[in-house]
Design a protein around this motif. Structure first.
Motif, PDB file in Angstrom:
ATOM      1  N   LEU A 145       0.780  -1.228  -0.111  1.00 55.02           N
ATOM      2  CA  LEU A 145      -0.108   0.081   0.027  1.00 55.02           C
ATOM      3  C   LEU A 145       0.700   1.450   0.127  1.00 55.02           C
ATOM      4  CD1 LEU A 145      -2.931   0.891   0.175  1.00 55.02           C
ATOM      5  CD2 LEU A 145      -2.805   0.784   2.539  1.00 55.02           C
ATOM      6  N   ALA A 146       1.873   1.214   0.908  1.00 54.43           N
ATOM      7  CA  ALA A 146       2.769   2.256   0.743  1.00 54.43           C
ATOM      8  C   ALA A 146       3.505   2.647  -0.626  1.00 54.43           C
ATOM      9  CB  ALA A 146       3.904   2.040   2.037  1.00 54.43           C
ATOM     10  N   ALA A 147       3.840   1.483  -1.161  1.00 53.87           N
ATOM     11  CA  ALA A 147       4.447   1.580  -2.641  1.00 53.87           C
ATOM     12  C   ALA A 147       3.288   2.168  -3.646  1.00 53.87           C
ATOM     13  CB  ALA A 147       5.105   0.238  -3.157  1.00 53.87           C
ATOM     14  N   LEU A 148       2.173   2.054  -3.460  1.00 50.44           N
ATOM     15  CA  LEU A 148       1.040   2.440  -4.282  1.00 50.44           C
ATOM     16  C   LEU A 148       1.079   3.855  -4.133  1.00 50.44           C
ATOM     17  CD1 LEU A 148      -1.567  -0.381  -4.158  1.00 50.44           C
ATOM     18  CD2 LEU A 148       0.061   0.012  -6.218  1.00 50.44           C
ATOM     19  N   HIS A 149       0.840   4.221  -2.835  1.00 50.43           N
ATOM     20  CA  HIS A 149       1.039   5.582  -2.484  1.00 50.43           C
ATOM     21  C   HIS A 149       2.144   6.489  -3.028  1.00 50.43           C
ATOM     22  CE1 HIS A 149      -2.682   5.899  -0.150  1.00 50.43           C
ATOM     23  NE2 HIS A 149      -2.556   4.944   0.507  1.00 50.43           N
ATOM     24  N   ARG A 150       3.301   5.919  -3.076  1.00 52.72           N
ATOM     25  CA  ARG A 150       4.425   6.515  -3.461  1.00 52.72           C
ATOM     26  C   ARG A 150       4.262   6.654  -5.044  1.00 52.72           C
ATOM     27  NH1 ARG A 150       7.090   3.183   0.169  1.00 52.72           N
ATOM     28  NH2 ARG A 150       7.845   1.933  -1.506  1.00 52.72           N
ATOM     29  N   LEU A 151       3.875   5.645  -5.955  1.00 49.53           N
ATOM     30  CA  LEU A 151       3.630   6.067  -7.070  1.00 49.53           C
ATOM     31  C   LEU A 151       2.576   6.685  -7.680  1.00 49.53           C
ATOM     32  CD1 LEU A 151       3.478   2.219  -8.430  1.00 49.53           C
ATOM     33  CD2 LEU A 151       5.173   3.700  -9.162  1.00 49.53           C
ATOM     34  N   GLN A 152       1.481   7.258  -6.790  1.00 52.75           N
ATOM     35  CA  GLN A 152       0.530   8.037  -7.006  1.00 52.75           C
ATOM     36  C   GLN A 152       1.042   9.452  -6.754  1.00 52.75           C
ATOM     37  OE1 GLN A 152      -2.726   7.753  -4.234  1.00 52.75           O
ATOM     38  NE2 GLN A 152      -4.316   8.625  -5.683  1.00 52.75           N
ATOM     39  N   ASP A 153       2.063   9.530  -5.692  1.00 44.43           N
ATOM     40  CA  ASP A 153       2.394  10.679  -5.465  1.00 44.43           C
ATOM     41  C   ASP A 153       3.430  11.220  -6.401  1.00 44.43           C
ATOM     42  OD1 ASP A 153       0.940  10.823  -3.145  1.00 44.43           O
ATOM     43  OD2 ASP A 153       2.688  10.253  -1.821  1.00 44.43           O
ATOM     44  N   ALA A 154       4.200  10.278  -7.189  1.00 46.88           N
ATOM     45  CA  ALA A 154       5.009  10.475  -8.120  1.00 46.88           C
ATOM     46  C   ALA A 154       4.341  10.906  -9.469  1.00 46.88           C
ATOM     47  CB  ALA A 154       5.869   9.497  -8.477  1.00 46.88           C
ATOM     48  N   GLY A 155       3.054  10.893  -9.455  1.00 45.72           N
ATOM     49  CA  GLY A 155       2.168  11.151 -10.678  1.00 45.72           C
ATOM     50  C   GLY A 155       1.898   9.877 -11.757  1.00 45.72           C
TER      51      GLY A 155
END
Length: 71
Positions: free
Chosen positions: A44-54
């Motif tokens: 879940l944290a990795a998915l959030h980082r992807l989303q934050d990276a655009g």
């Protein structure tokens, strides 16, 4: 100060040591998460980082889920 708190809560100061011991045992039991939960949280944290990276998925299950959410 402890005496005043004990009086306010209407408990004996000796009871605080028991409460403290119970809290320590509880926290020790909660200290380690199961590997399954840990993996899910990492994912879940990795998915959030992807989303934050655009990152915007263009195909696959993530693209369909994303488009469903945006519709």
């Amino acid at each position: 100060m402890l005496g005043a708190l004990a009086a306010e809560l209407r408990v004996a100061t000796a009871e605080f040591e028991g409460y403290l011991q119970q809290e320590r045992e509880y926290l020790r039991s909660r200290k380690a998460e199961s590997p399954d939960v840990s993996h899910k949280l990492d994912y879940l944290a990795a998915l959030h980082r992807l989303q934050d990276a655009g990152y915007v998925p263009t195909s696959g299950i993530m693209a369909s889920l994303t488009s469903d959410l945006q519709a």
